[in-house]
Write an enzyme that holds these catalytic residues in place. Structure first.
Site, mmCIF file in Angstrom:
data_model
loop_
_atom_site.group_PDB
_atom_site.id
_atom_site.type_symbol
_atom_site.label_atom_id
_atom_site.label_comp_id
_atom_site.label_asym_id
_atom_site.label_seq_id
_atom_site.Cartn_x
_atom_site.Cartn_y
_atom_site.Cartn_z
ATOM 1 C CG ASN A 179 -1.846 -1.222 1.246
ATOM 2 O OD1 ASN A 179 -2.650 -1.385 0.339
ATOM 3 N ND2 ASN A 179 -1.716 -2.075 2.258
ATOM 4 C CG HIS A 210 -12.387 -6.660 2.582
ATOM 5 N ND1 HIS A 210 -12.076 -5.541 1.835
ATOM 6 C CD2 HIS A 210 -11.518 -7.621 2.191
ATOM 7 C CE1 HIS A 210 -11.084 -5.824 1.015
ATOM 8 N NE2 HIS A 210 -10.717 -7.072 1.210
ATOM 9 C CG ASN A 258 -8.733 -3.274 3.014
ATOM 10 O OD1 ASN A 258 -7.969 -2.393 2.634
ATOM 11 N ND2 ASN A 258 -8.309 -4.503 3.298
ATOM 12 C CB THR A 272 -9.772 -7.991 -1.840
ATOM 13 O OG1 THR A 272 -9.289 -6.661 -1.523
ATOM 14 C CG2 THR A 272 -8.647 -8.816 -2.448
ATOM 15 N N GLY A 273 -12.229 -5.927 -2.097
ATOM 16 C CA GLY A 273 -13.355 -5.267 -1.441
ATOM 17 C C GLY A 273 -14.663 -5.502 -2.171
ATOM 18 C CB CYS A 318 -3.829 -6.394 -4.549
ATOM 19 S SG CYS A 318 -4.408 -4.861 -5.306
ATOM 20 N N GLY A 319 -6.956 -7.615 -5.592
ATOM 21 C CA GLY A 319 -7.716 -8.099 -6.751
ATOM 22 C C GLY A 319 -7.404 -7.340 -8.021
ATOM 23 C CB CYS A 368 -11.145 -2.178 -3.198
ATOM 24 S SG CYS A 368 -10.375 -3.322 -2.036
ATOM 25 C CD GLU A 390 -7.576 -0.449 -1.431
ATOM 26 O OE1 GLU A 390 -6.433 -0.808 -1.103
ATOM 27 O OE2 GLU A 390 -8.012 -0.516 -2.601
ATOM 28 N NE ARG A 391 -4.681 -4.190 5.610
ATOM 29 C CZ ARG A 391 -4.476 -5.482 5.865
ATOM 30 N NH1 ARG A 391 -4.480 -5.935 7.108
ATOM 31 N NH2 ARG A 391 -4.306 -6.343 4.870
ATOM 32 C CG ASN A 426 -7.581 -8.091 1.452
ATOM 33 O OD1 ASN A 426 -8.578 -8.756 1.217
ATOM 34 N ND2 ASN A 426 -7.253 -7.044 0.722
HETATM 35 N N1 API Z 1 -5.343 -2.200 0.920
HETATM 36 C C1 API Z 1 -5.487 -3.660 0.829
HETATM 37 C C2 API Z 1 -4.626 -4.215 -0.316
HETATM 38 C C3 API Z 1 -5.114 -3.734 -1.675
HETATM 39 C C4 API Z 1 -6.430 -4.333 -2.021
HETATM 40 C C5 API Z 1 -7.176 -3.674 -3.171
HETATM 41 N N2 API Z 1 -6.498 -2.608 -3.855
HETATM 42 C C6 API Z 1 -7.705 -4.715 -4.139
HETATM 43 O O1 API Z 1 -7.842 -4.412 -5.344
HETATM 44 O O2 API Z 1 -8.037 -5.831 -3.675
HETATM 45 C C7 API Z 1 -5.015 -4.291 2.142
HETATM 46 O O3 API Z 1 -4.130 -3.743 2.783
HETATM 47 O O4 API Z 1 -5.563 -5.345 2.497
#
Ligand code: API
Length: 279
Positions: free
Chosen positions: A62, A162, A193, A222-223, A71-72, A220, A211-212, A160
């Protein structure tokens, strides 16, 4: 050192091909290169590396230098990078991440990767593995007081952590005010996140994310995956849902047969560059 700037739905990272470049201190480099005024400007840094266990390995950092487990959006961009830059001829690519090995399906037309489907694996719903300090299982409707408001969070890990909450008029919502606090709330031992989600209909939601380690990003992956899982757990959408983000739309499916979450979306090159500073 040569680098490539790419983005997936506006979630932009700096990519370094570690088959050719050597990165001594990725945490410090992520901070320096992500900075908009003295650096390149990005949401963080992604290293594309050899792997013993898969076709390639990805490490992502990050913009605050903290390492993300998965990171998706970056995984889609890595898929496009390795195919179009000739590191592989495969259109099914195994990518090793700290969140496990992810299988990328590259959708190629005339030699160009037009979109990528990532098997994000199974969502993790156990509080201790997310992690979140909660005695609920799954963690649905965990009420947390943040500043002057109470939020009901549904918590999911996609490798990660959420925390998903449902709001009205998400595009006007003050997510920095609340996201900055939720990121570091004590019930999230590894930080979190935070996704703010507005339901449009059974197969379409709007989402913004704090985001974290990076603050608000324009997408995001994963988000978006965690958002789809949270929507299904709360009975708000179907298992296949378009997640509309500031920077674009991701299609997420939480498959009932294999319990895997599949994310499909774009990946784009922005520019190549050369980093001249010692970090
Ligand atoms: N900030 C996230 C990592 C990036 C995830 C995000 N950019 C995605 O596309 O999944 C974390 O520290 O868990």
């Amino acid at each position: 050192m040569r680098f490539t700037k790419m983005q997936g739905c506006g979630n932009d990272y700096i990519y370094i091909n570690c088959f050719k470049e050597k990165v001594e201190n990725p945490e410090k480099l992520a901070i320096a290169m992500s900075e908009r005024h003295f650096g390149v400007g990005s949401d963080g840094l992604v290293l594309i590396m050899p792997s013993e266990a898969a076709d390639f390995r990805m490490r992502m950092f990050n913009l605050d230098g903290s390492e993300g487990k998965m990171c998706g959006n970056a995984s889609r961009c890595v898929g496009k990078y390795v195919y179009e830059r000739g590191l592989t001829e495969k259109t099914t690519v195994a990518l090793e991440t700290l969140g496990g090995i992810k299988i990328l399906q590259l959708h190629v037309k005339d030699g160009i990767v037009e979109s990528v489907t990532v098997d994000m694996g199974e969502p993790v719903l156990e509080a201790a593995e997310i992690p979140v300090l909660s005695d609920k299982h799954p963690v649905i409707g965990e009420t947390v007081e943040i500043l002057d408001r109470k939020f009901d969070f549904t918590c999911v890990s996609m490798g990660n952590p959420h925390a998903v909450t449902f709001v009205e008029n998400v595009m006007e919502y003050p997510i920095e005010k609340y996201g900055r606090v939720s990121e570091c709330h004590p019930i999230f031992p590894d930080r979190v996140n935070t996704e703010f989600v507005e339901i449009v209909d059974d197969s379409h939601v709007k989402m913004r994310v704090w985001e974290r380690g990076s603050g608000e990003t324009w997408a995001c992956g994963t988000g978006a995956s965690a958002t789809a899982v949270a929507c299904v757990l709360n009975g708000k959408t179907d298992r296949k849902v378009d997640v509309e983000l500031i920077g674009g739309t991701l299609t997420i499916e939480w498959n009932a047969e294999d319990n895997h979450v599949y994310m499909t979306g774009p990946a784009e090159f922005s520019f190549d560059g050369e980093w001249l500073r010692e970090v």
